[in-house]
Design a protein around this motif. Structure first.
Motif: not given
Lengths: 521, 270, 532, 321
Positions: C132-161
């Protein structure tokens, strides 16, 4: 098939046949197991029936008269009978001491009740038509003369009356106790006088019969469906095994004691086994190639004769029946008492003569379509061999393989040129010829539409004198060989395989397995 | 063009052998495949009967050769019928889309939901056993799959950018269909046809095995197998020869269709 | 020397005999925390060089000479066990294609967790907290909730981060980034690389950045190694390599960067295309209701003018290009080409419109029918020119092929050509009817730098020669600078800024335009890098 | 994975969507079987049945009513779950079908499950060892398996294991519910035959799609993370490569559940396929109609189940889509 070892596999097959689900039989009880290729339709004799139903119920119920071993009609529940001089009245005297499965004695009341029930159109008796307005003669009266005597009156004389009563597909016109039906007349279960009674019926799995302790057999040796019908085992079980290969496997593993209706192909294999015995009889079925004599090509008898002349009848019979069938060019089966020397001749093939006749008939190689089916290997193989043999005389036969139902449809409507066919067993040669002979316009099933033949057939039916009948059959045969409306080739064998420890099994050319008088060593 | 792989060559060789057998059988077989010899039944393979003789003394090799002719003829005719009808219907569905597509595909799905073997069985029962009704039955049984594949190919090619490019040029849909969709779908159809050949051959022999196939006495591998069945333990050669023929032919057809797939792909095999 | 990584004399060859070496005599030394760029175009061997470090060579490639020492150990001969311990733990790798580098069937939480579980002894709760901490550092908002998301739910830039997060979670000593941002638009690229540089600096991770983009090299890397066809042609301090390239190839590479030409004096011509209040909405699967792709766009293009449309992914620029050609049936608003509505045209008018307008696609491979020869492809649009005889058509095709530099190649199939050649075919097909208006949809973004420069130059030449007007869609402001007369900046389906090229580039009014300009890499080496 | 809210509605919609398909099947079945010459009355009476007797029996069976009326009556009953009774035996059709279906299903399901397992293992290993010996061996065996007709393979297995070696029973069937060990012994050969025949195409499909996935970057990424090859294959390759194989599994299952007539003939199993064939031959219309409707329904349901499995494999696929 090679020997099989071990009881493990027997146990497996035992399970296969759902025996494990049954309560264990008492130690002393003897059990004889036979096979049904399909479940019986009902326990209602002569009404909702097929061959299996008829066969099973022959063990349970009995009629006034029945067929003897030689296909003549003999007494069963009737000890004797008289026919009035005008041939219209039959008086039956019942055998004393016979009782029904429920213990009630057999009296004329039950006989009258049974016959009237059969004649009631609502019963849908298989042979109701034969003995009503639509058939040969109509029964106009059935009454009890006294407790042991019954009188039946017909509207006109009918020589085949007793034979009709004895017919297996009529249920042997079994005499039943009125408790066989409910108060509303609906069928319940047969309360008859036979050696066995029905003890259990698990649909599509098995049917159990048990010995009827109070049975009184007609004295004398086993004779067709009449004498010596005592049960020799406590329990008789008919297992429903539709697949012939599975049935054979069951027999080989010792899970069946008697296997009736073995095909010649399978019999070839079984013959090698020492733990089995084959019972082979020349049956009453008739294998024949039928022709449509109104066909533009086949209307010329010379072409039909030509085809007949190409056939190596013994060779064909040997190949199709693995050497167990009997070559026979006559409509009268080889096992029939009317099959005399005149019928027994089998002319050898003569290809040169066949060519000449075909030529004379104007045949120039036009294909003739021969219909056959895959359901019955003998009909199929027979057709293949007829095709190959005719080819040797330059006669082109094309086979058309239909399924059995479609072939029957063609048979019934007469839409064919030639057809490989087997007539089911008919005890009396008159009935055999009757299946073939008649007015094509009225009944397209008939293959032989010839006035002379019809007259001879009528003569054979009108008289009861064997010599006179024999003469009629001999003339019919000569005419049949000349006109060739069909080529009879052989009588398929009736083969049963029984385990070596089975005693007293005796096949019968005229009918399916009989398991009375059969015991276990 | 890419060179054929070893397995491709095996496929070509097997199919070539099959066609050669068919050609030879038209002119010559060791014996008349229909001629019986009741004195020499169940002869094991020997110098006289290379593959033995059957229950009526007929030569198994001759029958296998004649069987090739019949089996191949039926398979080719069926493939031709199923593919041409399937291409028309599949293209119509993929091209016209809308209600036509929906109606066609509903019907197609219904046929697909029908066990193909039983459909063929029914058709043959109606029209009687014979080469003609066999072709008709198998073509009907396989038609739904062909329609599916063709429609799928058409729909997927329609979405390619070069079709849009064609549209930008002002080409009509029909022209795009003819000039772009058809050539790009044809390799898929060719591959399908090659596999179909194998499947049809298999079904034909299966139907003959069930007893509703090629009318006797004409031999087909399937009905040879069926009639060999009762003699499995005493005359196994009767079952082995026709079975081996079917396996070799199917193997050839499958390998050939693999090779075609590789060869037709303009980008080369992956 | 306390080097982190030493590669010496590495040689890679294809297993198929008779091919030149894929990589020859490659050497590289790296200190902890150092940031090196590996520069080159497709086929230069830069990716293979990097993959050798992890023992991840694709099947069919063999190392035939050289060694790779990581912290003094030769990693090329490691047993699978120790090698796996090295992978992910000590050396991390980030890949090019953000759509394909995350497993679509696993939640990102599970994918982040996989490496941690393998390489650390942390309990589950601690691993989750770290993720969660690392996701926050790569500027993914609401990281705790998004751990359960699948890759296709993110944009290309987010995926690369997220990829970066999963790699950097393990604090590797070396990070290999293989073209990590090529598929991203300018802003997403900037954000991802900034995050990467930041995380690497914080963990003292050395970075090997593999790229073909010299702008990125200039911005992030201290040292650069330039590869051409498996050979190292130049290596040294970034500033030096870029400012004063010694090798001819490096010089060509530097020269191929788009640069602003003089503004063309476009004579005021009548409006060829006018668009008023264009609206297009799509139904998207993951959202209820309609998603507006174009939301009230108005513009005009004059005859002979080249208008660049700039915007990030999802800005609606591609939809705009399709809509003005009448390819989007659901369009609302008004599009007029020479006064006529393309969607309402029928028969001869429609054919005339199709002749007058053309489209060049981004991917030349997908837009050319693979079963047609080049000559047939280029000739196909001439079907709508009944006034031309067959001979004239043939001559026209030949002339156009010559114009794009593909004389004598008319008999080839597309798959027999290089990417640059294919795009030339696509351009030839577009200009063969002498259209008055061409929509070019990112025509050079899939090409290597030097090829890109050539194709751009060709496009400019042809435009000058044939005089067609052009709507040039791109996300690359460098390209805009080189060729545009006028610029339209789009964001979220609307035009945010519009004006003459120099005005927009030099004096951007909208904040978005300014952001874009700031994110656009240039060769100017940032000062903090030159003076470490 | 927890059921998504739309799943129930989706299933309902799909089943409703299959109704036209089933109706067409019903009409086809009805029309087709009635076009076949011959009828059950003739079959039951054989050569002894004269035309009047046949006609009387037809009346009794209700076969003389106009076809559309017969169809409407049959359909009406079928919609209420009543498929009528067998003309030949008088047994109710639905229990008959279910009883036979147990036989077919136990063989087909276990065979397809095994074949799928083999395909997954074989396909993954072959793809993993692409163009090496193992790969070539797997592909070779799979291609050969695709070329073997089930009935011939069955006969050969019978010949070897039943007739010559006598390890396994040659014919017959014991329901597993009655005797597990004995039942298994009867299943071995038919299941083995089907496994071999069906696994060929599945292996090849699995290999092809695994090869496609192995080329993708996330597999390299998984390796770069230091994961073991086994975990890479099972966790990263398998779920993403399985969908096309699953489609084929669904098709095979859908078709075989409707009756594996050929295999049932070879091994003399009392399955659904044999029931249909025998009923067609006996013109037992209610049984044929019931069986084929059942087969079509099984096909539709299996494919629906497969569709519902896709989202489990690939979260990008939604059931509503």
């Amino acid at each position: 098939m090679p020997d099989r070892r071990g009881g493990r596999r027997s146990a497996i097959l035992g399970a296969a046949l759902a025996l494990l689900a049954l309560p264990p039989a008492a130690r002393a009880e003897t059990l004889l197991r036979a096979r049904l290729n399909a479940d019986i339709l009902s326990t209602n004799p002569g009404v909702r029936r097929d061959e299996n139903t008829d066969m099973v119920l022959q063990h349970v119920v009995e009629g006034l008269v029945a067929y003897r071993e030689d296909t003549s009609v003999g007494p069963l529940l009737a000890e004797r009978w008289e026919t009035s001089p005008d041939g219209r009245t039959y008086t039956f005297h019942l055998r004393p001491g016979v009782s029904f499965h429920n213990g009630a004695p057999l009296t004329s009341a039950e006989v009258v009740w049974s016959l009237r029930r059969y004649l009631d159109p609502k019963t849908h008796w298989r042979c109701g038509r034969e003995l009503s307005g639509g058939g040969y003669a109509r029964v106009v009266g059935v009454e009890a003369v006294d407790t042991q005597t019954v009188r039946v009156v017909l509207d006109k004389p009918f020589a085949g009356f007793l034979a009709t009563l004895a017919r297996v597909d009529c249920g042997g016109t079994a005499i039943l106790h009125p408790s066989s039906v409910g108060p509303d007349g609906a069928w319940r279960a047969p309360v008859g006088t036979g050696p066995f009674r029905i003890a259990g019926w698990k649909h599509n799995q098995y049917l159990d019969l048990v010995r009827f302790a109070g049975y009184r057999a007609l004295p004398g040796p086993r004779d067709g469906h009449t004498g010596g019908k005592a049960a020799r085992v406590d329990r008789l079980r008919f297992l429903v095994i539709p697949d012939p290969v599975a049935a054979e496997a069951a027999l080989l593993r010792g899970d069946l004691d008697v296997l009736d209706n073995v095909t010649p192909i399978d019999a070839r294999q079984l013959r090698k086994r020492r733990d089995l015995r084959l019972d082979v009889r020349a049956g009453f079925d008739v294998f024949a190639i039928l022709f449509e004599t109104r066909d533009p090509l086949l209307r010329d008898p010379r072409l039909r004769q030509a085809i007949a002349l190409t056939l190596d009848v013994p060779g064909l019979t040997r190949a199709v029946t693995a050497g167990m069938g009997r070559p026979n060019r006559s409509v009268v089966p080889v096992s029939s008492p009317f099959h005399d020397a005149a019928q027994a001749q089998v002319p050898p093939p003569n290809l040169a003569e066949a060519r000449r006749l075909a030529q004379a008939a104007g045949y120039r190689g036009q294909p003739i379509t021969l219909i056959t089916n895959h359901r019955y290997p003998a009909m199929f193989d027979g057709a293949v061999l007829v095709q190959a043999m005719a080819m040797q005389a330059g006669i082109t036969i094309r086979l058309e393989t239909l399924d059995w139902a479609a072939e029957l449809d063609r048979y019934n409507t007469g839409r064919y040129q030639a057809m490989s066919f087997t007539y089911s067993a008919r005890m009396d040669p008159s009935l055999g010829y009757d299946a073939l002979t008649g007015d094509k316009a009225a009944d397209p099933r008939k293959v032989w539409d010839d006035p002379q033949a019809r007259a001879l057939l009528a003569r054979s039916r009108a008289t009861a004198d064997p010599a006179e009948r024999q003469a009629a059959f001999d003339q019919l045969h000569a005419l049949f060989l000349r006109d060739v409306p069909a080529i009879v080739v052989f009588n398929p064998p009736r083969i049963a395989a029984v385990a070596a420890n089975v005693t007293g099994y005796q096949g019968w050319a005229a009918g399916p397995q009989r398991l009375w008088g059969v015991g276990l060593r | 063009m890419r060179r054929l792989s070893l397995s491709g060559w095996i496929g070509v060789a097997l199919i070539g052998l099959l066609l050669a057998t068919v050609l030879v059988s038209l002119a010559w077989t060791p014996f008349n495949p229909l001629a019986i010899d009741l004195d020499h039944t169940f002869a094991p393979p020997s110098a006289r009967h290379w593959l033995g003789s059957d229950e009526f003394g007929r030569d198994v090799l001759s029958r296998a050769m004649a069987g090739a002719r019949i089996s191949v003829g039926i398979a080719l005719a069926t493939v031709a019928a199923a593919v041409s009808a399937g291409v028309v219907l599949g293209t119509a569905a993929g091209f016209l889309r809308g209600p036509v597509d929906r109606v066609l595909m509903t019907f197609n799905d219904a046929l697909l939901a029908f066990p193909g073997m039983l459909l063929a069985l029914g058709v043959i029962a109606v029209f009687g056993a014979g080469a003609g009704s066999m072709v008709g039955a198998l073509a009907v049984a396989y038609l739904p799959s062909v329609v599916r594949v063709v429609r799928g190919a058409v729909l997927s090619i329609r979405e390619r950018e070069y079709i849009e490019a064609s549209r930008v040029m002002g080409n009509s849909e029909a022209w795009s269909m003819w000039r772009h969709v058809a050539p790009n779908a044809s390799p898929q159809i060719a591959v399908l046809a090659a596999s179909l050949f194998g499947w049809v051959l298999l079904s034909e022999s299966a139907l003959s095995f069930l007893g509703v196939g090629v009318p006797a006495p004409a031999p087909s591998w399937g009905n040879m197998l069926a009639s060999a069945r009762p003699y499995l333990d005493t005359a196994a050669w009767l079952a082995i020869a026709p079975g081996a023929c079917i396996v070799a032919t199917l193997l050839g057809a499958n390998l050939l269709s693999d090779a075609l797939r590789d060869r037709f792909d303009p980008r080369g095999a992956p | 020397m306390s080097g982190l990584l030493r590669i010496e004399g590495l040689r890679l060859e294809a297993e198929a005999a008779g091919r030149p070496a894929l990589l020859d005599d490659f050497s590289l030394a790296l200190d902890p925390g150092e940031f090196v760029a590996l520069v080159g175009e497709s086929g230069s061997g830069k990716t293979l060089a990097a993959r050798t470090i992890l023992g991840l060579l694709p099947p069919g490639v063999r190392r035939t000479a050289g060694q790779v020492l990581f912290e003094g150990r030769d990693v090329t001969n490691l047993a699978p066990g120790p090698l796996r311990a090295l992978r992910g733990g000590a050396i991390g790798m980030v890949f090019q294609e953000p759509m394909a580098s995350l497993n679509p069937a696993m939640t990102i939480g599970a994918q982040l967790d996989e490496g941690l579980r393998l390489h650390t002894a942390l309990p589950a709760a601690a691993r989750r907290a770290a993720a969660i901490e690392m996701l926050a550092r790569v500027r993914i908002t609401d990281p705790a909730r998004r751990l359960a998301s699948y890759p296709h739910e993110f944009s290309g830039g987010m995926r690369q981060r997220i990829m970066l997060a999963s790699v950097m979670l393990l604090k590797p000593r070396l990070l290999i980034a293989d073209e990590p941002t090529t598929a991203l638009d300018t802003l997403a690229q900037r954000e991802a690389l900034d995050v990467m540089a930041e995380l690497a600096a914080a963990a003292n991770t050395a970075v090997i950045l593999i790229t073909h983009n010299l702008g990125l090299v200039a911005r992030y890397a201290r040292r650069a190694v330039v590869l051409e066809k498996g050979r190292t042609v130049e290596a040294g301090e970034t500033a030096q390599v870029l400012a004063a390239p010694k090798d001819p190839y490096t010089r060509r590479l530097v020269a191929s960067l788009p640069r602003r030409g003089p503004a063309r004096g476009v004579p005021s011509a009548p409006a060829l295309l006018t668009v008023r209040d264009l609206r297009v909405a799509y139904r998207r699967r993951d959202q209820p209701g309609l998603f507006p792709a174009l939301d009230g766009v108005s513009l005009t293009v004059a005859a002979g003018e080249l208008v660049a449309v700039v915007g990030g992914s999802g800005s609606g620029k591609t939809t705009l290009g399709r809509a003005v050609l009448g390819l989007v049936k659901e369009a609302g608003g008004e599009v007029r080409f020479e006064g006529l509505d393309p969607l309402a045209l029928t028969g001869a008018d429609r054919r005339a419109f199709r002749r007058a307008t053309q489209l060049v696609f981004q991917d030349p491979y997908a837009s050319l029918d693979p079963r047609m020869r080049v000559g047939e492809i280029v000739a196909e649009p001439l079907r709508n020119c009944p006034e031309l005889s067959a001979a004239e058509k043939a001559r026209r095709v030949e002339a156009v092929l010559a114009d794009v530099g593909l004389e004598a190649l008319g008999g080839r199939f597309p798959h027999q050509m290089s990417g640059g050649q294919r795009q030339r075919v696509a351009i030839a097909r577009a200009v063969v009817t002498r259209p008055r208006f061409v929509v070019a949809d990112e025509p050079v973004s899939a090409l290597d730098a030097t090829i890109q420069a050539q194709v751009l130059t060709l496009f400019q030449t042809l435009q000058a020669q044939y005089g067609f007007a052009c709507l040039f869609i791109t996300h690359d402001l460098g390209v805009v600078a080189q060729i545009a007369d006028r610029v339209i900046v789009m964001r979220d389906g609307r035009i945010v800024e519009e004006g003459a090229r120099d005005a927009v580039l030099d004096h951007p009014q909208d904040p978005y335009t300014r952001e874009l300009l700031a994110a656009t890499p240039s060769l100017a080496v940032p000062s903090q890098r030159t003076e470490p | 994975m927890s059921a998504r809210p739309g799943v129930v509605g989706y299933v309902a919609k799909r089943v409703a969507g299959a109704l036209p398909t089933l109706l067409i099947v019903a009409v086809l079945v009805f029309g087709l079987i009635r076009m076949i010459p011959g009828d059950p009355a003739q079959v039951m009476l054989g050569d002894a049945g004269d035309p009047q007797a046949v006609a009387a029996l037809r009346t009794e069976m209700g076969l003389d009513r106009p076809l559309p009326l017969q169809f409407a009556a049959w359909l009406g009953h079928a919609l209420r779950g009543d498929l009528g009774v067998s003309i030949a035996t008088g047994e109710p059709v639905l229990p008959l079908i279910l009883q036979r279906f147990q036989v077919t299903a136990s063989i087909v399901v276990s065979a397809i499950a095994l074949a799928t397992l083999i395909a997954v293992v074989g396909g993954l290993l072959a793809a993993w060892r692409h163009r090496r010996g193992l790969d070539q061996a797997v592909v070779g065996v799979a291609t050969l398996a695709m070329a073997v007709p089930s009935f011939w393979l069955g006969l050969m297995l019978l010949l070897v294991f039943g007739v010559k070696l006598q390890w396994l029973p040659v014919v017959g069937y014991v329901p597993l519910t009655e005797h597990l060990g004995a039942g298994l012994a009867y299943l071995v050969l038919p299941v083995a035959t089907l496994v071999i025949v069906e696994s060929g195409v599945l292996i090849r499909m699995m290999r092809t799609s695994a090869l496609d996935v192995l080329r993708l970057e996330y597999v390299t990424h998984a390796r770069a993370k230091g994961l073991s090859e086994a975990r890479v294959l099972l966790r990263h390759v398998l779920p993403n490569a399985f969908a096309p194989t699953l489609t084929l599994v669904g098709l095979a299952l859908g078709h075989l559940l409707g009756g594996a007539a050929v295999i049932e003939t070879v091994f003399t199993l009392p399955g659904l396929g044999r029931l249909v064939v025998d009923s067609i031959l006996a013109r037992d219309y209610p049984v044929v109609q019931g069986c084929l409707l059942f087969a079509a329904l099984a096909y539709v349901l299996v494919n629906l189940a497969v569709d519902l499995c896709y989202p489990l494999l690939d979260p990008r696929v939604t059931v509503e889509g």
